[in-house]
Write a protein that holds these residues in place. Structure first.
Motif, mmCIF file in Angstrom:
data_model
loop_
_atom_site.group_PDB
_atom_site.id
_atom_site.type_symbol
_atom_site.label_atom_id
_atom_site.label_comp_id
_atom_site.label_asym_id
_atom_site.label_seq_id
_atom_site.Cartn_x
_atom_site.Cartn_y
_atom_site.Cartn_z
ATOM 1 N N LEU A 97 0.725 -1.507 0.164
ATOM 2 C CA LEU A 97 0.018 0.247 0.081
ATOM 3 C C LEU A 97 1.064 1.419 0.065
ATOM 4 O O LEU A 97 0.476 2.077 -0.763
ATOM 5 N N PRO A 98 1.965 1.458 0.967
ATOM 6 C CA PRO A 98 2.583 2.590 0.768
ATOM 7 C C PRO A 98 3.683 2.579 -0.414
ATOM 8 O O PRO A 98 4.216 3.466 -0.981
ATOM 9 N N LEU A 99 4.109 1.138 -0.432
ATOM 10 C CA LEU A 99 5.115 0.993 -1.371
ATOM 11 C C LEU A 99 4.813 1.545 -2.824
ATOM 12 O O LEU A 99 5.804 2.113 -3.466
ATOM 13 N N ALA A 100 3.821 0.895 -3.577
ATOM 14 C CA ALA A 100 3.483 1.199 -4.768
ATOM 15 C C ALA A 100 3.313 2.936 -5.209
ATOM 16 O O ALA A 100 4.013 3.300 -6.171
ATOM 17 N N PRO A 101 2.857 3.662 -4.271
ATOM 18 C CA PRO A 101 2.791 4.973 -4.707
ATOM 19 C C PRO A 101 3.992 5.515 -4.536
ATOM 20 O O PRO A 101 4.542 6.761 -5.093
ATOM 21 N N LEU A 102 5.041 4.965 -3.314
ATOM 22 C CA LEU A 102 6.253 5.797 -3.175
ATOM 23 C C LEU A 102 7.244 5.543 -4.243
ATOM 24 O O LEU A 102 7.757 6.428 -4.895
ATOM 25 N N VAL A 103 7.183 4.287 -4.839
ATOM 26 C CA VAL A 103 8.084 4.123 -6.296
ATOM 27 C C VAL A 103 7.439 5.039 -7.208
ATOM 28 O O VAL A 103 8.210 5.588 -8.215
ATOM 29 N N PRO A 269 4.638 2.659 12.201
ATOM 30 C CA PRO A 269 5.644 1.828 12.795
ATOM 31 C C PRO A 269 7.094 1.591 12.244
ATOM 32 O O PRO A 269 7.032 1.889 10.873
ATOM 33 N N ALA A 270 8.041 1.461 13.041
ATOM 34 C CA ALA A 270 9.598 1.495 12.392
ATOM 35 C C ALA A 270 9.655 0.457 11.425
ATOM 36 O O ALA A 270 10.492 0.535 10.548
ATOM 37 N N LEU A 275 11.012 -1.443 6.125
ATOM 38 C CA LEU A 275 10.563 -2.584 4.906
ATOM 39 C C LEU A 275 10.215 -1.794 3.652
ATOM 40 O O LEU A 275 10.745 -2.112 2.545
ATOM 41 N N THR A 276 9.224 -0.840 3.798
ATOM 42 C CA THR A 276 9.075 -0.055 2.872
ATOM 43 C C THR A 276 10.152 0.458 1.942
ATOM 44 O O THR A 276 10.251 0.619 0.693
ATOM 45 N N LEU A 277 10.851 1.117 2.699
ATOM 46 C CA LEU A 277 12.043 1.953 2.169
ATOM 47 C C LEU A 277 13.130 0.991 1.486
ATOM 48 O O LEU A 277 13.565 1.172 0.171
ATOM 49 N N ALA A 278 13.301 -0.029 2.301
ATOM 50 C CA ALA A 278 14.155 -1.380 1.580
ATOM 51 C C ALA A 278 13.765 -1.719 0.454
ATOM 52 O O ALA A 278 14.394 -1.762 -0.616
ATOM 53 N N LEU A 279 12.530 -2.130 0.105
ATOM 54 C CA LEU A 279 11.951 -2.510 -0.998
ATOM 55 C C LEU A 279 12.066 -1.346 -2.310
ATOM 56 O O LEU A 279 12.164 -1.595 -3.404
ATOM 57 N N ALA A 280 11.561 -0.196 -1.653
ATOM 58 C CA ALA A 280 11.596 0.863 -2.679
ATOM 59 C C ALA A 280 12.911 1.141 -3.290
ATOM 60 O O ALA A 280 12.906 1.511 -4.520
ATOM 61 N N ASP A 293 16.274 9.117 -3.576
ATOM 62 C CA ASP A 293 15.837 9.661 -2.166
ATOM 63 C C ASP A 293 14.642 9.276 -1.677
ATOM 64 O O ASP A 293 13.856 10.072 -1.698
ATOM 65 N N VAL A 294 14.427 8.004 -1.238
ATOM 66 C CA VAL A 294 12.953 7.695 -1.118
ATOM 67 C C VAL A 294 12.518 7.908 0.431
ATOM 68 O O VAL A 294 11.440 8.310 0.403
ATOM 69 N N GLU A 295 13.582 8.219 1.295
ATOM 70 C CA GLU A 295 13.081 8.920 2.577
ATOM 71 C C GLU A 295 12.400 10.158 2.368
ATOM 72 O O GLU A 295 11.530 10.555 2.919
ATOM 73 N N ALA A 296 13.173 11.093 1.536
ATOM 74 C CA ALA A 296 12.568 12.441 1.233
ATOM 75 C C ALA A 296 11.072 12.586 0.593
ATOM 76 O O ALA A 296 10.250 13.452 0.895
ATOM 77 N N ALA A 297 10.815 11.425 -0.588
ATOM 78 C CA ALA A 297 9.588 11.285 -1.067
ATOM 79 C C ALA A 297 8.590 10.888 -0.003
ATOM 80 O O ALA A 297 7.332 11.278 -0.265
#
Length: 428
Positions: A97-103, A269-270, A275-280, A293-297
């Motif tokens: 859910l958070p990963l697809a829009p992040l990428v 949650p941490a 895991l979202t950031l690692a997979l992104a 820079d996935v954290e900034a996004a």
């Protein structure tokens, strides 16, 4: 026209540990899809594979046969890289859910063909269907249009993709042949390769809440799928991740959507964030953006904007209230100490019994049912402090859910050492 092979000969060969030639494997899958080979014969073959295994060439042939049983999609008209992610499933696993829009917020197309939950593992489509108006069924044309406009789509796979797998999976589910590495790998990868994505990242889980409980089995499954991707021209990598403890603090459909929104707001949650950031990072590296820079996004709101666009494109209202359960049951700490265990399988079964999952494919799910964890391993608690809250629409469900949790959590005097969430990376 007579058939070129005999199903009994193919079954016998695999039963006796022989390598089945590609022509015979391809015929078997085609004949089963056509209805010439019976369910009984294919069940016998699946059990022979379960018992005897398969070599790399056999798995590749089996996967190719299942791909060729249906259509192949293509995203070449998009004019941008496509990258997908697949998780082998777990408890509280809302990462898609958070990963697809992040990428997608980096201009990469994310075609995420997802499924529904069965048993103790939740389904991504079930989670999203708790959002008022959201729909899972899209035509190929709608899917392509959404990828152009919103950059990401999470929807149901069409019936034309690998129909042999659809038929075989239903058979494996009722013949105790689901947890076979060759059959799992060919099932997952036939759909992903037929989907037509340029690149794929696999989240292969191990631990009590995963299909593969042992790390070594998960590693073998990951390697097998990465090899299948490489053999088919799909850039594929895998992360081995721990599923002995539920991911995040929310289990259940609407619960997990709420927690995903928190992550998209730069909070949450941490472990879900990690895991979202690692997979992104993994997905964007395969798409040619290794320094993104996935954290900034995530923290700056770009990913949240992409999420809202994705939900609206499928008829959902990202601002609508999510379902809330009619009944709650709070379990409190019986004494002070440190939480040493929250077993993923126990909590997954409990959420299922509360109504968050289904026993049969045709069952409905209760979108508001689930569990909220107030404490996880390593957290200190005092006597009487809430440990977790159960949510259900019917009060009678609490008794059986609490039975599932017996022995599934514990409080000790000292923290228990745990390994990292992401244990290994596997590449071709």
């Amino acid at each position: 026209m007579s058939e070129p092979f005999d199903a009994v000969d193919v079954i016998r060969a695999k039963r006796d540990g022989a390598v089945v030639p590609e022509r015979e494997l391809r015929w078997l899958i085609d004949a089963y899809t056509r209805g010439y080979v019976s369910d009984a014969q294919m069940a016998a073959f699946a059990m022979a594979v379960f018992q005897r295994g398969m070599g790399r060439e056999e798995i590749r042939s089996l996967t190719g046969a299942m791909i060729d049983s249906g259509e192949r999609m293509s995203f070449s008209s998009l004019g941008k890289r496509t990258v997908d992610k697949h998780s082998t499933g777990g408890v509280g696993d809302k990462i898609t859910l958070p990963l697809a829009p992040l990428v997608a917020s980096f201009g990469v197309a994310v075609p995420q063909l997802s499924g529904r939950g069965l048993g103790h593992t939740g389904g991504t489509l079930d989670k999203l269907e708790s959002i008022p108006g959201w729909r899972a069924e899209l035509s190929n044309a709608e899917m392509l249009a959404q990828l152009r406009e919103a950059g990401a789509v999470i929807c149901a796979a069409g019936s034309g993709l690998a129909p042999a797998d659809r038929k075989l999976y239903a058979l494996r589910d009722v013949t105790a042949t689901v947890d076979s590495i060759p059959l799992i790998a060919s099932s997952i990868m036939s759909k992903k390769i037929a989907e037509g994505t340029d690149a794929l990242v696999l989240d292969v889980k191990f631990g009590s809440g995963a299909f593969m409980r042992e790390l070594e089995d998960a590693r073998e499954l990951a390697r097998t799928m990465v090899e299948l991707g490489a053999d088919s021209g799909v850039a594929t990598t895998a992360l081995l991740t721990d599923m002995s403890v539920p991911l995040g603090r929310a289990i259940g459909n609407a619960n997990e959507v709420r927690e995903s929104a928190e992550v998209l707001a730069g909070e949450g949650p941490a472990d879900v964030r990690e895991l979202t950031l690692a997979l992104a990072r993994e997905m964007l590296a395969l798409a040619g953006l290794p320094d993104a820079d996935v954290e900034a996004a995530l923290d700056g709101g770009r990913a949240m904007d992409a999420w809202r666009a994705m939900i609206r494109a499928q008829g959902g209202d990202p601002d609508a209230p999510l379902p809330i359960a009619r009944e709650t049951c709070v379990v409190a700490a019986p004494r002070a100490g440190v939480v040493t265990e929250t077993d993923a399988l126990s909590f997954g079964v409990a959420a299922w019994r509360l109504g968050a999952g289904r026993a049969r494919a045709e069952d409905a799910v209760a979108h508001a049912a689930g569990i909220e964890l107030h404490a996880k391993p390593g957290d200190r608690v005092v006597a009487g402090q809430p440990l977790f809250t159960l949510f259900a629409d019917e009060e009678h469900r609490f008794e059986r859910a609490l039975e599932a949790l017996q022995g599934g959590w514990s409080i000790g005097s000292e923290p228990v050492e745990r390994g990292p969430l992401v244990r290994e990376r596997i590449a071709p």
